[in-house]
Enzyme design. Structure first.
Site, PDB file in Angstrom:
ATOM      1  N   TYR A 155       0.585  -1.459   0.197  1.00  0.00           N
ATOM      2  CA  TYR A 155      -0.124   0.204  -0.020  1.00  0.00           C
ATOM      3  C   TYR A 155       0.463   1.303  -0.112  1.00  0.00           C
ATOM      4  CZ  TYR A 155      -3.170   3.559   0.944  1.00  0.00           C
ATOM      5  OH  TYR A 155      -3.632   5.426   1.232  1.00  0.00           O
ATOM      6  N   LYS A 159       0.635   3.820  -4.009  1.00  0.00           N
ATOM      7  CA  LYS A 159       0.384   4.926  -3.537  1.00  0.00           C
ATOM      8  C   LYS A 159       1.923   6.344  -4.087  1.00  0.00           C
ATOM      9  CE  LYS A 159      -3.114   6.156  -2.207  1.00  0.00           C
ATOM     10  NZ  LYS A 159      -4.684   6.629  -3.070  1.00  0.00           N
TER      11      LYS A 159
END
Length: 373
Positions: A155, A159
């Site tokens: 994650y 990002k």
């Protein structure tokens, strides 16, 4: 400014829906296209029943489908990209997260260039900045300090790389002329009505005699209300379309917080839910250094078993760091460049969220009553 149109990806999500609600109040907006892989029936109905003169087009499609994205972007003035897979627990396969968060963003940027969309706003995350260590203390950090996550967990990594792609695309030449202008917003932990994280916390507590789980007793965060994050996206859309403001915004990233008090994640959950009889877990908690060491051991076991079995640790080092750190940021740069001021006060945000939690409690009671009949 002349009439314009906006595509919102992830429009069926927690943040995406709030952005769409605020877009409905924008002057000269002629069309909103709401895109998601799947819309719940109630969300789809909500979009179709909006009382507005603005054209609302509901699109269900995969962000990995480049042809579909190009069609979705045709004739659009601004793209607000919120679609993402959020997972810090390791449950969702790494490749799935990388595909949606990174490859999907790259696909959308290319679609914007091919369809000559001039403005792109990326919903990033404070996770792209860290925290990298539970020992590190960041209080009211800012953009000039250039904090960057070093985690390889899917994650924060996806990002971070997606944000880099968005900011690097600023200044790209569009297919029929003109230039792509981009910016990224890095909200803190987002709370508010329909928060999936708060919903899970409350539902779990309802099954445990209203005792809230211990998720971040040793943290210091500055959570941000979903309505204020949505408002920052609206201001960014205005800013990139304004010839006077746009030069200061292009290629920039902004931390988005509000006036919610600095507090631990556990304190936030308790403050929002105590009206309904919830109480914090008073049992003894392991200190963060020991949790971190245990997480390392669990990750090692997971790695050793990976050739024959997919073992998902109950927690990992990234999660321990995230929920055990002092990591807060100021919104002064967004205030300066975007004209951002929180739209909703802490007191109002607290009340709205607490009232929504009350509906979850009521639904739970009704479910129990139905089962007992």
């Amino acid at each position: 400014m002349p009439g314009w149109s906006c595509l919102v990806t992830g429009a069926g999500g927690f943040l995406g829906q709030r952005i769409v609600q605020l877009l409905m109040q924008e002057k000269d907006l002629e069309e909103i296209r709401v895109l998601d892989k799947f819309f719940r029936p109630e969300t789809r109905e909500q979009f179709f029943n909006l009382d507005t003169n603005i054209k609302v087009t509901v699109l269900e499609g995969d962000i990995l489908d480049t042809q579909y994205l190009r069609k979705a972007c045709q004739g659009i003035s601004v793209v607000i990209h919120t679609a993402a897979v959020i997972d810090v627990t390791g449950v969702i396969p790494r490749q799935t997260i990388l595909d949606v968060n990174l490859k999907g963003t790259q696909n959308l940027l290319e679609a914007c260039i091919q369809a000559s969309v001039p403005a792109f706003i990326f919903s990033s995350s404070v996770d792209v900045a860290g925290p990298n260590s539970y020992k590190e203390i960041i209080l009211n950090g800012n953009e000039e300090e250039h904090h960057e996550s070093i985690w390889s967990d899917p994650y924060p990594y996806s990002k971070k790389m997606a944000e880099k792609a968005v900011l690097a695309a600023n200044g790209s030449m569009l297919k029929i002329g003109g230039t792509l202008h981009t910016c990224a917003l890095r909200p803190m932990y987002i709370y508010g009505e329909r928060s999936p994280f708060i919903s899970n916390t409350i539902i779990t507590a309802l099954k445990n005699k209203n005792i809230l789980g211990c998720t971040g007793k040793f943290s210091t965060a500055n959570p941000v209300y979903v309505g204020n994050v949505a408002w920052a996206h609206i201001l960014a859309a205005r800013g990139l379309r304004d010839p006077k403001k746009s030069p200061n915004i292009q290629g920039e990233f902004y931390y988005i917080s509000d006036d919610t008090p600095h507090q631990s994640y556990d304190d936030l959950n308790y403050t929002l839910s105590k009206e309904w009889g919830f109480c914090p877990d008073s049992s003894w908690s392991l200190p963060v250094p020991l949790l971190y060491w245990l997480a390392f051991m669990l990750e090692t076991v997971s790695f050793l078993l990976s050739p024959i079995y997919r073992f998902i640790p109950p927690f990992n080092r990234h999660l321990v760091t995230l929920t055990g750190s002092t990591f807060t940021f100021s919104y002064k740069k967004a205030q300066r460049d975007l004209g951002y001021e929180p739209l909703v006060s802490w007191e109002e945000a607290k009340q709205k969220t607490s009232e929504w939690i009350g509906t979850l409690v009521e639904q739970h009671r009704e479910t129990l009553d139905t089962k007992s009949q």
